[in-house]
Design a protein around this motif. Structure first.
Motif, PDB file in Angstrom:
ATOM      1  N   ARG A 104       0.829  -1.209   0.000  1.00 25.61           N
ATOM      2  CA  ARG A 104       0.000   0.000   0.000  1.00 25.61           C
ATOM      3  C   ARG A 104       0.861   1.256   0.000  1.00 25.61           C
ATOM      4  N   SER A 105       2.002   1.198   0.677  1.00 24.54           N
ATOM      5  CA  SER A 105       2.875   2.367   0.699  1.00 24.54           C
ATOM      6  C   SER A 105       3.714   2.466  -0.568  1.00 24.54           C
ATOM      7  N   VAL A 106       3.946   1.343  -1.241  1.00 24.92           N
ATOM      8  CA  VAL A 106       4.738   1.351  -2.471  1.00 24.92           C
ATOM      9  C   VAL A 106       3.893   1.772  -3.669  1.00 24.92           C
ATOM     10  N   PHE A 107       2.658   1.258  -3.741  1.00 20.69           N
ATOM     11  CA  PHE A 107       1.773   1.544  -4.880  1.00 20.69           C
ATOM     12  C   PHE A 107       0.634   2.444  -4.414  1.00 20.69           C
ATOM     13  N   THR A 108       0.679   3.709  -4.818  1.00 21.68           N
ATOM     14  CA  THR A 108      -0.334   4.663  -4.377  1.00 21.68           C
ATOM     15  C   THR A 108      -1.480   4.816  -5.383  1.00 21.68           C
ATOM     16  N   ASP A 109      -1.275   4.372  -6.622  1.00 22.93           N
ATOM     17  CA  ASP A 109      -2.327   4.432  -7.628  1.00 22.93           C
ATOM     18  C   ASP A 109      -3.216   3.197  -7.501  1.00 22.93           C
ATOM     19  N   ARG A 110      -4.547   3.404  -7.480  1.00 22.03           N
ATOM     20  CA  ARG A 110      -5.492   2.318  -7.222  1.00 22.03           C
ATOM     21  C   ARG A 110      -5.395   1.215  -8.277  1.00 22.03           C
ATOM     22  N   GLU A 111      -5.347   1.582  -9.557  1.00 26.75           N
ATOM     23  CA  GLU A 111      -5.300   0.561 -10.602  1.00 26.75           C
ATOM     24  C   GLU A 111      -3.991  -0.213 -10.567  1.00 26.75           C
ATOM     25  N   GLN A 112      -2.888   0.499 -10.360  1.00 25.46           N
ATOM     26  CA  GLN A 112      -1.604  -0.177 -10.269  1.00 25.46           C
ATOM     27  C   GLN A 112      -1.549  -1.070  -9.032  1.00 25.46           C
ATOM     28  N   ARG A 113      -2.136  -0.598  -7.935  1.00 23.29           N
ATOM     29  CA  ARG A 113      -2.142  -1.406  -6.719  1.00 23.29           C
ATOM     30  C   ARG A 113      -2.981  -2.666  -6.898  1.00 23.29           C
ATOM     31  N   ARG A 114      -4.103  -2.557  -7.622  1.00 15.94           N
ATOM     32  CA  ARG A 114      -4.926  -3.735  -7.862  1.00 15.94           C
ATOM     33  C   ARG A 114      -4.130  -4.799  -8.615  1.00 15.94           C
ATOM     34  N   LEU A 115      -3.375  -4.369  -9.626  1.00 15.03           N
ATOM     35  CA  LEU A 115      -2.543  -5.319 -10.368  1.00 15.03           C
ATOM     36  C   LEU A 115      -1.434  -5.878  -9.480  1.00 15.03           C
ATOM     37  N   ALA A 116      -0.839  -5.007  -8.640  1.00 19.05           N
ATOM     38  CA  ALA A 116       0.219  -5.472  -7.741  1.00 19.05           C
ATOM     39  C   ALA A 116      -0.309  -6.502  -6.756  1.00 19.05           C
ATOM     40  N   VAL A 117      -1.516  -6.285  -6.226  1.00 18.13           N
ATOM     41  CA  VAL A 117      -2.112  -7.241  -5.302  1.00 18.13           C
ATOM     42  C   VAL A 117      -2.403  -8.555  -6.018  1.00 18.13           C
ATOM     43  N   ALA A 118      -2.852  -8.469  -7.275  1.00 18.22           N
ATOM     44  CA  ALA A 118      -3.110  -9.695  -8.044  1.00 18.22           C
ATOM     45  C   ALA A 118      -1.822 -10.489  -8.246  1.00 18.22           C
ATOM     46  N   ILE A 119      -0.733  -9.781  -8.565  1.00 13.91           N
ATOM     47  CA  ILE A 119       0.556 -10.465  -8.729  1.00 13.91           C
ATOM     48  C   ILE A 119       1.020 -11.036  -7.402  1.00 13.91           C
ATOM     49  N   TRP A 120       0.858 -10.246  -6.333  1.00 14.02           N
ATOM     50  CA  TRP A 120       1.230 -10.723  -4.987  1.00 14.02           C
ATOM     51  C   TRP A 120       0.442 -11.978  -4.633  1.00 14.02           C
ATOM     52  N   ALA A 121      -0.866 -11.957  -4.877  1.00 14.94           N
ATOM     53  CA  ALA A 121      -1.698 -13.119  -4.562  1.00 14.94           C
ATOM     54  C   ALA A 121      -1.323 -14.315  -5.422  1.00 14.94           C
ATOM     55  N   SER A 122      -0.911 -14.054  -6.675  1.00 15.16           N
ATOM     56  CA  SER A 122      -0.511 -15.163  -7.545  1.00 15.16           C
ATOM     57  C   SER A 122       0.751 -15.838  -7.046  1.00 15.16           C
ATOM     58  N   GLY A 123       1.485 -15.150  -6.156  1.00 14.22           N
ATOM     59  CA  GLY A 123       2.676 -15.758  -5.589  1.00 14.22           C
ATOM     60  C   GLY A 123       2.368 -17.021  -4.797  1.00 14.22           C
ATOM     61  N   PHE A 124       1.189 -17.056  -4.160  1.00 13.06           N
ATOM     62  CA  PHE A 124       0.795 -18.272  -3.443  1.00 13.06           C
ATOM     63  C   PHE A 124       0.669 -19.442  -4.411  1.00 13.06           C
ATOM     64  N   ALA A 125      -0.018 -19.197  -5.525  1.00 14.96           N
ATOM     65  CA  ALA A 125      -0.187 -20.264  -6.506  1.00 14.96           C
ATOM     66  C   ALA A 125       1.136 -20.596  -7.193  1.00 14.96           C
ATOM     67  N   ALA A 126       1.948 -19.556  -7.477  1.00 13.47           N
ATOM     68  CA  ALA A 126       3.240 -19.802  -8.114  1.00 13.47           C
ATOM     69  C   ALA A 126       4.130 -20.664  -7.218  1.00 13.47           C
ATOM     70  N   GLY A 127       4.132 -20.353  -5.933  1.00 14.01           N
ATOM     71  CA  GLY A 127       4.914 -21.156  -5.002  1.00 14.01           C
ATOM     72  C   GLY A 127       4.387 -22.574  -4.904  1.00 14.01           C
ATOM     73  N   SER A 128       3.068 -22.705  -4.940  1.00 10.46           N
ATOM     74  CA  SER A 128       2.475 -24.035  -4.884  1.00 10.46           C
ATOM     75  C   SER A 128       2.815 -24.834  -6.136  1.00 10.46           C
ATOM     76  N   ALA A 129       2.898 -24.147  -7.287  1.00  7.54           N
ATOM     77  CA  ALA A 129       3.277 -24.826  -8.522  1.00  7.54           C
ATOM     78  C   ALA A 129       4.757 -25.185  -8.532  1.00  7.54           C
ATOM     79  N   LEU A 130       5.581 -24.285  -8.020  1.00  5.48           N
ATOM     80  CA  LEU A 130       7.026 -24.529  -7.990  1.00  5.48           C
ATOM     81  C   LEU A 130       7.388 -25.564  -6.935  1.00  5.48           C
ATOM     82  N   GLY A 131       6.653 -25.564  -5.822  1.00  3.23           N
ATOM     83  CA  GLY A 131       6.966 -26.464  -4.716  1.00  3.23           C
ATOM     84  C   GLY A 131       7.016 -27.926  -5.092  1.00  3.23           C
ATOM     85  N   PRO A 132       5.987 -28.471  -5.764  1.00  7.74           N
ATOM     86  CA  PRO A 132       6.030 -29.887  -6.122  1.00  7.74           C
ATOM     87  C   PRO A 132       7.196 -30.249  -7.028  1.00  7.74           C
ATOM     88  N   ILE A 133       7.553 -29.334  -7.949  1.00  8.29           N
ATOM     89  CA  ILE A 133       8.643 -29.642  -8.883  1.00  8.29           C
ATOM     90  C   ILE A 133       9.989 -29.624  -8.165  1.00  8.29           C
TER      91      ILE A 133
END
Length: 511
Positions: free
Chosen positions: A139-168
């Motif tokens: 929230r302190s890094v991204f002050t623009d709402r649209e950019q922050r929404r995309l940043a949160v989506a990428i941040w949230a995708s980290g859970f799935a990315a880690g889950s995908a990378l973990g098994p391999i």
């Protein structure tokens, strides 16, 4: 758009209307703890058979080894989120990263199941410092709402990315090294964070934090721990005095916690946050979705390895399509969320996940590797899209100075969901296995105890027996395990459906 105040210590260079390349690099660094936590969760599920064979835990010890980490996280996240608001979110992130890395090395060389459980508890303590800090710093890094929404989506995708990378990664490590190697993944992920965070991420804190309230911290712990312990006991052995008493103690502590927060001038967790329907609804959606997702991973990973006989790496590859779809769905939903109300978008996405879980339930647990890949893809598609929307709603429906506490609530829902996923679905599965497995004659008392507790124990014992007795034990154990999978899958489908209904009702006014 949220405008940071000067007291938030955000440098001018990080305050343009549109985000700079430096900020996107900062996002990549802040995703490292997210990747770490999700990799750890996935790797551990795939390491269960190896740990069962090496340390010979009982069914209860195995569940404790899984549960103690998210249990400590769930109990401490609110306290740590509030602490980050006070001492600085970046500072807390660095402390947690250093501690997590050191304890990960200790866990890798655990000589006993008791040692491993204790190490996992410490990992939960330091892990609680990581997650609220990463989301609130966005929230302190991204002050623009649209950019922050995309940043949160990428941040949230980290859970799935880690889950995908973990098994391999985990599958490769488990096939070539001992099980303890999966804990050492933390070291290469945390070293860059310790170096780059001070250079790229500005410090952020509540400008009027108030004092650290120790009674509130203790009450939050006494709320979470007894409730989860009580649920585990009731799920495992039915309603008894100890299980019910534990839940009542937790509920009583929770009531006292809320009353204390209402009286404090600067509460550790502001009850006003929950008066926003969008905030409360998003938190509950995360909770129910994660219970279903983590509970599903608990039994699917064992089914692939111990019933279908796949190696850890091949079992992980079966789940990769679903986890990749989860990432894509989390990112693809961002432009859709600008045009479709959350009260329609979230339920529609979650209904896809309900279909995936229902397919597993209708199979009675007897499902092929291809069937698991398809159903898990449906599960990931719905949950990935829904959680991106819910995380963004959590972050933007609170004042900027409460970002740490709000992020902690979001992460508490996630970690509590991880606890309850294994506590409820895992315990039901274990109880069903114990009731259904039929042990052949000729086993020693120790072999009967191990084979009667868990499927992993039965597979380990089967390797010590003559071929005919070994096959009889494996057939009985695998059938007993899959009979419980069908029941657990119906419960998972019901949880995701409940999350969809919550989205329909509580997100009506959210935009």
């Amino acid at each position: 758009m949220t405008t940071p105040t000067a007291t938030q210590s955000v440098p001018t260079a990080l305050q343009p209307a549109r985000s700079s390349r430096r900020q996107w690099v900062a996002l990549a660094v802040l995703m490292l703890p997210v990747l770490l936590v999700s990799i750890d969760n996935t790797v551990l599920n795939f390491a269960l058979p190896a740990i069962s064979e090496a340390l010979q835990p009982s069914g209860t010890q195995l569940l404790w080894m899984i549960d103690i980490y998210p249990l400590m996280l769930a109990g401490l996240l609110v306290a740590m989120g509030s602490l980050g608001d006070r001492i600085g979110r970046r500072k807390l992130l660095l402390i947690g990263s250093a501690g997590f890395g050191i304890v990960s090395v200790l866990a890798a060389f655990a000589p006993s199941i008791e040692w491993l459980i204790a190490a996992r508890a410490l990992l939960g303590f330091f892990g609680a410092m990581l997650m609220p800090s990463t989301l609130s710093l966005l929230r302190s890094v991204f002050t623009d709402r649209e950019q922050r929404r995309l940043a949160v989506a990428i941040w949230a995708s980290g859970f799935a990315a880690g889950s995908a990378l973990g098994p391999i990664v985990g599958g490769f490590l488990l096939e070539h090294f001992v099980w303890g190697s999966v804990f050492l993944i933390a070291v290469p992920l945390l070293l860059p964070l310790l170096i780059l965070v001070p250079l790229l991420v500005p410090e952020s804190r509540d400008p009027h934090p108030g004092k650290i309230d120790v009674p509130s911290i203790l009450l939050s712990l006494f709320t979470m721990l007894p409730v989860v312990l009580g649920i585990k006991r009731v799920a495992e052995g039915g309603f008894d005095l100890i299980g019910v008493a534990a839940v009542l103690v937790g509920v009583a502590a929770g009531i006292l916690f809320v009353r204390r927060q209402n009286r404090l001038e600067t509460p550790m967790l502001d009850p006003e946050l929950f008066r926003h329907g969008a905030f409360s609804g998003a938190v509950l959606i995360n909770l129910f979705s994660v219970i279903a997702l983590v509970g599903g991973l608990f039994f699917v990973s064992q089914h692939l390895q111990l019933v279908l006989g796949l190696s850890p790496m091949n079992a992980g590859l079966i789940l990769v399509p679903g986890l990749v779809v989860m990432i894509i769905a989390g990112l693809a939903v961002v432009p859709i969320a600008k045009r479709v109300r959350p009260s329609r978008l979230v339920p529609a996405a979650l209904l896809i996940s309900v279909g995936g879980y229902a397919a597993i339930a209708l199979s009675g647990g007897q499902i092929s590797a291809l069937g698991i890949a398809i159903t898990f893809t449906a599960l990931g598609l719905g949950i990935g899209a829904a959680e991106t929307v819910s995380n963004e709603l959590i972050l933007t429906n609170v004042p900027a100075n409460k970002a740490g506490a709000a992020s902690a609530v979001s992460e508490t829902a996630y970690e509590l969901g991880a606890v309850l996923g294994t506590a409820i679905l895992g315990t039901i599965l274990t109880a069903s296995y114990r009731a259904a497995v039929e042990l052949p004659l000729g086993l020693t008392a120790a072999q009967e105890a191990a084979a009667g507790e868990t499927l992993g124990g039965a597979v380990a014992v089967a390797g010590q027996l003559p071929a005919d007795i070994s096959q009889a034990l494996l057939d009985s154990a695998r059938a007993a395990f899959d009979s419980g999978v069908g029941l657990a899958a119906w419960i998972g489908a019901g949880l995701v459906l409940a999350a969809a209904v919550i989205g329909l009702v509580l997100l009506r006014k959210a935009r």
